[in-house]
Design an enzyme around this catalytic site. Sequence first.
Site, short mmCIF file in Angstrom:
data_model
loop_
_atom_site.label_atom_id
_atom_site.label_comp_id
_atom_site.label_asym_id
_atom_site.label_seq_id
_atom_site.Cartn_x
_atom_site.Cartn_y
_atom_site.Cartn_z
CD GLU A 77 -3.61 -6.02 2.88
OE1 GLU A 77 -4.46 -5.33 3.46
OE2 GLU A 77 -2.38 -5.79 2.95
CD GLU A 132 -2.78 -1.09 2.48
OE1 GLU A 132 -2.38 -0.58 3.53
OE2 GLU A 132 -3.93 -1.57 2.36
C1 BGP Z 1 -4.29 -2.71 5.36
C2 BGP Z 1 -2.95 -3.33 5.76
C3 BGP Z 1 -3.03 -4.61 6.46
C4 BGP Z 1 -4.30 -4.84 7.26
C5 BGP Z 1 -5.54 -4.20 6.65
C6 BGP Z 1 -6.76 -4.26 7.55
O1 BGP Z 1 -4.12 -1.35 5.26
O2 BGP Z 1 -2.16 -3.54 4.61
O3 BGP Z 1 -1.86 -4.70 7.25
O4 BGP Z 1 -4.13 -4.49 8.56
O5 BGP Z 1 -5.29 -2.89 6.29
O6 BGP Z 1 -6.76 -3.12 8.38
P1 BGP Z 1 -6.94 -3.28 9.95
O7 BGP Z 1 -5.98 -4.33 10.37
O8 BGP Z 1 -6.68 -1.93 10.50
O9 BGP Z 1 -8.36 -3.74 10.16
#
Ligand code: BGP
Length: 485
Positions: A384, A191
């Site tokens: 993701e 990201e």
């Molecule tokens: C993205 C990241 C991940 C993951 C995801 C979910 O931005 O790449 O690392 O964490 O978000 O977010 P969160 O864990 O805050 O629910």
Amino acid sequence: MSHFPQNFLWGGAIAASQAEGAWNEGGKGLDTQDLRVFDADWDAAQRRKNRDINMTTERFETALTAQDIEHYPFRWGIDFYHTYKQDLALMQELGLKIFRTSISWARIYPNGDDAQPNEEGIRYYVNLFTECHKRGMKVFATILHYATPVNLITKYGGWKNRQMIDFYLRYCKTLYERLGSLVDYWLPFNEINCSRFNPWNGCCLIKDQEENYDQAIFQCTHHQLVANALAVKLCHEMIPGSMVGGMIARFTSYPATCDPDDVMSGILDENYKNYFYTDVMARGYYPAYSRRMFRELGVTVQMEPGDEEILRENTVDFLSFSYYMSMISTNNKDYEVTSGNLLSGKKNPYLQTSEWGWQIDPKGLRISLNEMYDRYQLPLFIAENGIGANDQPDAEGAIHDSYRIDYLRAHIEQMGEAIEDGVNLLGYTMWGIIDIISCGTIEMNKRYGVIYVDRNEAGHGSNQRLKKDSFAWYQHCITTNGAEI
Ligand code: BGP
């Protein structure tokens, strides 16, 4: 009937800092995620506020010497560093074709500027990736998923200092040399647009230390975009035929209405939050609209001679993105605001939200896939996707996460539609295939996995793994190649 190609890569994803723990074992140095503080007694508002605070000088200095780990969840994660063999056995049982994780920079170069790499750190990833292949899984490796050796910030000022590109490439070279035969897909940055929306995670900036925050953010971003291109170049030179991608957090945004002002607002949101980054990584130059973005932000990116050639000659082989939710675009202040990945946005009256306020929009995934494929004609990879929920085992230890099955089913259906639309989709690594520490709010209770981990928000528990109802569902989805969901 399946819309998915026979070689479709069904997978699961984690990140080193959110799962491994063992923060000071195996020769690992202190990294930026080890410094992020959390308190299990915080209420929902304090937890969301904690995400928006990012990092402060006071918190940074306190965390540098803190030995308590209860308030620093990334220091313990789910102890994946020690449990990875059992966890990968569960992922093999799921039938995963590919496993995505990041490599911890501070395990390989504890201080970031070490002359030689830490052999124990390299050995850990050789063992981890070898275990993946032994269990029938390809490896999708993220080189930098936010966790940067702290010494690079205290001694060199982090990504504001162009020298970071050299340290980062030293790290990449070691990974390509020592792990190149074990990795199937490389991602230089997780990201890369996070630098704007969570500058501590994205580029190690502490807001109270910056005179001109936006200027610092985009200078860091330039250094990372150059580093991304040089990582592509080096990988192609060292590993002919290697696949090196670019990744953004996809902030899919729709105009709130057909009012032309909302439509223009939507174009700007798509350009400034998403396409600026993928345009540079996939087309190889700063797009024309970025000039107005920088002008309006008062930013002047310092480029060195040769930077434009580096960007133009070293574009990515595929594009990937995280997709959780969508937002709407309008300057109308009357819209209710809701939370989302990395940033909040205005509420779409047609969508439901998760417990954490993230708007659930499966069709937005089809829209995003079509728009990105049409823009670049590059293979795409969903790095993701998933839903965070406060899953609770019942008296028998069962976890009936029908909401997660519904979420995944709806998004996988739309992936199938996008493939029918002609999109070249390589794979899907469902986020948080096993419960890990949430990145934005640092909560263990924000669970994404089809595998439950018995740990509470202070890091205590049996650490036992339990299969949720979604485990069998995803297993069947993979077995039928997406035909029966
Ligand atoms: C993205 C990241 C991940 C993951 C995801 C979910 O931005 O790449 O690392 O964490 O978000 O977010 P969160 O864990 O805050 O629910």
